[in-house]
Design an enzyme around this catalytic site. Structure first.
Site, short mmCIF file in Angstrom:
data_model
loop_
_atom_site.label_atom_id
_atom_site.label_comp_id
_atom_site.label_asym_id
_atom_site.label_seq_id
_atom_site.Cartn_x
_atom_site.Cartn_y
_atom_site.Cartn_z
N SER A 70 -3.53 -7.47 2.87
CA SER A 70 -3.79 -7.29 4.30
C SER A 70 -4.36 -8.55 4.92
O SER A 70 -3.98 -8.94 6.02
CB SER A 70 -4.75 -6.12 4.52
OG SER A 70 -4.16 -4.90 4.15
N ARG B 153 -2.12 -6.47 -7.94
CA ARG B 153 -1.19 -7.54 -7.65
C ARG B 153 -1.12 -8.53 -8.79
O ARG B 153 -0.12 -9.22 -8.96
CB ARG B 153 -1.60 -8.25 -6.36
CG ARG B 153 -1.44 -7.37 -5.13
CD ARG B 153 -1.99 -8.05 -3.93
NE ARG B 153 -3.42 -8.30 -4.12
CZ ARG B 153 -4.34 -8.16 -3.20
NH1 ARG B 153 -4.01 -7.82 -1.99
NH2 ARG B 153 -5.61 -8.40 -3.46
N HIS C 25 0.84 -1.20 0.00
CA HIS C 25 0.00 0.00 0.00
C HIS C 25 0.88 1.25 0.00
O HIS C 25 0.65 2.19 -0.77
CB HIS C 25 -0.89 0.06 1.25
CG HIS C 25 -1.97 -0.97 1.30
ND1 HIS C 25 -2.21 -1.72 2.43
CD2 HIS C 25 -2.89 -1.36 0.38
CE1 HIS C 25 -3.24 -2.52 2.20
NE2 HIS C 25 -3.65 -2.33 0.96
N LYS D 129 -18.89 -4.19 7.78
CA LYS D 129 -17.66 -4.96 7.97
C LYS D 129 -16.94 -4.44 9.20
O LYS D 129 -16.77 -3.24 9.37
CB LYS D 129 -16.73 -4.80 6.77
CG LYS D 129 -17.08 -5.64 5.58
CD LYS D 129 -15.97 -5.56 4.56
CE LYS D 129 -16.19 -6.50 3.41
NZ LYS D 129 -15.09 -6.41 2.44
#
Length: 161
Positions: free
Chosen positions: A130, A93, A20, A44
């Site tokens: 993460s 990614r 990040h 969440k």
């Protein structure tokens, strides 16, 4: 006077990784102002509160000129419009990230004209997320290389408490 170029780096950042930070730093090199925008999703519950994530990101980006960290609710394109940002920058990614992000990029551009720019993840970091960092750390694995030192310390403290 030239127009100020603004971009938004949205995400959950729970916790912020060196991947990040790499994307944020590279974005700061391309734009005059960068808003690191942490999505508040009441459905969440993260490992870290939104305020904790804001504090961690503020600390690890303190040396980057023009970077501000904030949280937001709602659509990221509305947040971009409110900040006068014409671009959103997302780190990728791999192909799975691209397949997930591309339809959203098209929709965001259609809705507001906000462009989405994709930056490839840094070599050696493209497999790090993460979620994976938290999973490995919970299992006792060493995640030192994937987190800024202060974030690593906070993660270990959170998981031990």
């Amino acid at each position: 006077m030239p127009e100020v170029r603004r971009a938004v780096c949205p995400g959950s950042y729970d916790p912020p990784t060196v991947g990040h930070l790499d994307v944020i730093a590279r974005t700061a090199g391309l734009f005059d102002e960068v808003f690191v925008a942490i999505l508040v999703n009441p459905r969440k519950e993260g490992l870290f509160s939104v305020d904790e994530r804001v504090a961690m990101l503020t600390e690890i980006t303190a040396d980057l000129p023009g970077v501000r960290v904030e949280s937001f609710q709602g659509l990221v394109v509305d947040y971009c419009r409110e900040r006068g940002a014409g671009a959103m920058v997302k780190g990728l990614r791999g192909a799975t990230d691209y397949d997930y992000e591309l339809p959203m990029a098209h929709m965001n551009r259609h809705l507001t004209g906000v462009e989405t720019l994709f930056l490839p993840g840094a070599p050696g970091q493209v497999y790090v997320s993460s979620s994976l960092v938290k999973e490995v750390a919970r299992g006792g694995g060493d995640v030192t290389a994937f987190l800024p030192p202060s974030v690593h310390t906070r993660l270990l403290e959170r998981l031990s408490g």
